[in-house]
Design a protein around this motif. Structure first.
Motif, PDB file in Angstrom:
ATOM      1  N   HIS A  61     -25.225  69.802 -74.443  1.00 32.43           N
ATOM      2  CA  HIS A  61     -26.316  70.254 -73.571  1.00 32.43           C
ATOM      3  C   HIS A  61     -26.101  71.716 -73.194  1.00 32.43           C
ATOM      4  CE1 HIS A  61     -28.454  66.504 -72.847  1.00 32.43           C
ATOM      5  NE2 HIS A  61     -27.281  65.912 -72.772  1.00 32.43           N
ATOM      6  N   LEU A  63     -26.614  74.495 -70.497  1.00 34.07           N
ATOM      7  CA  LEU A  63     -26.942  74.666 -69.079  1.00 34.07           C
ATOM      8  C   LEU A  63     -27.937  75.789 -68.864  1.00 34.07           C
ATOM      9  CD1 LEU A  63     -23.441  74.038 -67.484  1.00 34.07           C
ATOM     10  CD2 LEU A  63     -25.363  72.458 -67.716  1.00 34.07           C
ATOM     11  N   GLN A  64     -28.184  76.603 -69.882  1.00 36.79           N
ATOM     12  CA  GLN A  64     -29.246  77.617 -69.779  1.00 36.79           C
ATOM     13  C   GLN A  64     -30.612  76.959 -69.675  1.00 36.79           C
ATOM     14  OE1 GLN A  64     -28.960  80.555 -72.891  1.00 36.79           O
ATOM     15  NE2 GLN A  64     -26.940  81.246 -72.209  1.00 36.79           N
ATOM     16  N   GLY A  66     -31.058  74.326 -67.859  1.00 41.49           N
ATOM     17  CA  GLY A  66     -31.027  73.568 -66.615  1.00 41.49           C
ATOM     18  C   GLY A  66     -30.178  72.320 -66.771  1.00 41.49           C
ATOM     19  N   VAL A  67     -30.223  71.493 -65.736  1.00 40.81           N
ATOM     20  CA  VAL A  67     -29.363  70.320 -65.719  1.00 40.81           C
ATOM     21  C   VAL A  67     -30.173  69.012 -65.686  1.00 40.81           C
ATOM     22  CG1 VAL A  67     -29.043  70.134 -63.224  1.00 40.81           C
ATOM     23  CG2 VAL A  67     -27.174  69.558 -64.733  1.00 40.81           C
ATOM     24  N   TYR A  91     -24.432  68.324 -60.611  1.00 39.55           N
ATOM     25  CA  TYR A  91     -25.229  69.361 -59.958  1.00 39.55           C
ATOM     26  C   TYR A  91     -24.338  70.457 -59.370  1.00 39.55           C
ATOM     27  CZ  TYR A  91     -29.558  66.763 -60.544  1.00 39.55           C
ATOM     28  OH  TYR A  91     -30.644  66.131 -61.084  1.00 39.55           O
ATOM     29  N   TYR A  94     -23.268  72.629 -62.189  1.00 41.20           N
ATOM     30  CA  TYR A  94     -24.380  73.519 -62.559  1.00 41.20           C
ATOM     31  C   TYR A  94     -24.490  74.691 -61.580  1.00 41.20           C
ATOM     32  CZ  TYR A  94     -29.030  75.161 -63.746  1.00 41.20           C
ATOM     33  OH  TYR A  94     -30.094  75.941 -64.112  1.00 41.20           O
ATOM     34  N   ARG A  95     -24.304  74.421 -60.278  1.00 42.43           N
ATOM     35  CA  ARG A  95     -24.332  75.515 -59.285  1.00 42.43           C
ATOM     36  C   ARG A  95     -23.221  76.526 -59.574  1.00 42.43           C
ATOM     37  NH1 ARG A  95     -25.853  71.282 -55.931  1.00 42.43           N
ATOM     38  NH2 ARG A  95     -23.713  70.819 -55.304  1.00 42.43           N
ATOM     39  N   TYR A  97     -21.917  77.116 -62.484  1.00 39.67           N
ATOM     40  CA  TYR A  97     -22.339  77.828 -63.699  1.00 39.67           C
ATOM     41  C   TYR A  97     -23.351  78.922 -63.356  1.00 39.67           C
ATOM     42  CZ  TYR A  97     -24.622  78.820 -68.121  1.00 39.67           C
ATOM     43  OH  TYR A  97     -25.164  79.468 -69.214  1.00 39.67           O
ATOM     44  N   GLU A  98     -24.306  78.603 -62.512  1.00 43.44           N
ATOM     45  CA  GLU A  98     -25.302  79.594 -62.109  1.00 43.44           C
ATOM     46  C   GLU A  98     -24.641  80.774 -61.381  1.00 43.44           C
ATOM     47  OE1 GLU A  98     -29.090  79.580 -62.416  1.00 43.44           O
ATOM     48  OE2 GLU A  98     -28.049  78.707 -64.138  1.00 43.44           O
TER      49      GLU A  98
END
Length: 105
Positions: A61, A63-64, A66-67, A91, A94-95, A97-98
């Motif tokens: 997957h 992460l660009q 989204g999740v 989540y 993902y935060r 990663y952002e």
């Protein structure tokens, strides 16, 4: 090196085997820097089978994008007690990663 290592954390529900070892559940992922693709993933579920299942579920997957897609796959395919904790840890990952991507700007 073309990857980064990111971790996401969440509290485990009571009554789980992993709770006797850890208070929190962690998902870790090695992520391709250029495309955001999860190369490999692991978590602190108690069984090797569970850890391998999460790896298979998340691998590939980006992460660009989204999740949402991996989160929906997790909701659909993981039916254990740790489901909500796994989603929260995903989540959180993902935060993280952002934040990493924002630090590059």
């Amino acid at each position: 090196m073309n990857t980064v290592f990111i971790a996401g954390h969440a509290r485990l529900p009571s009554g789980m085997a992993a709770r006797s070892m850890y208070e929190t559940l962690t998902i870790t992922a090695e992520i391709d820097k250029k495309y955001g693709v999860i190369v490999t993933a692991s978590c602190t579920l108690a069984t090797e089978h569970g850890r391998e299942f999460i790896h298979q579920l998340l691998r590939g997957h980006s992460l660009q994008d989204g999740v949402d897609e991996p989160a929906e796959a997790m909701k659909e395919h993981y039916l254990g007690k740790a489901g909500n904790a796994l989603l929260s840890a995903l989540y959180d990952l993902y935060r993280q990663y952002e934040q990493y991507r924002e630090s590059l700007d």
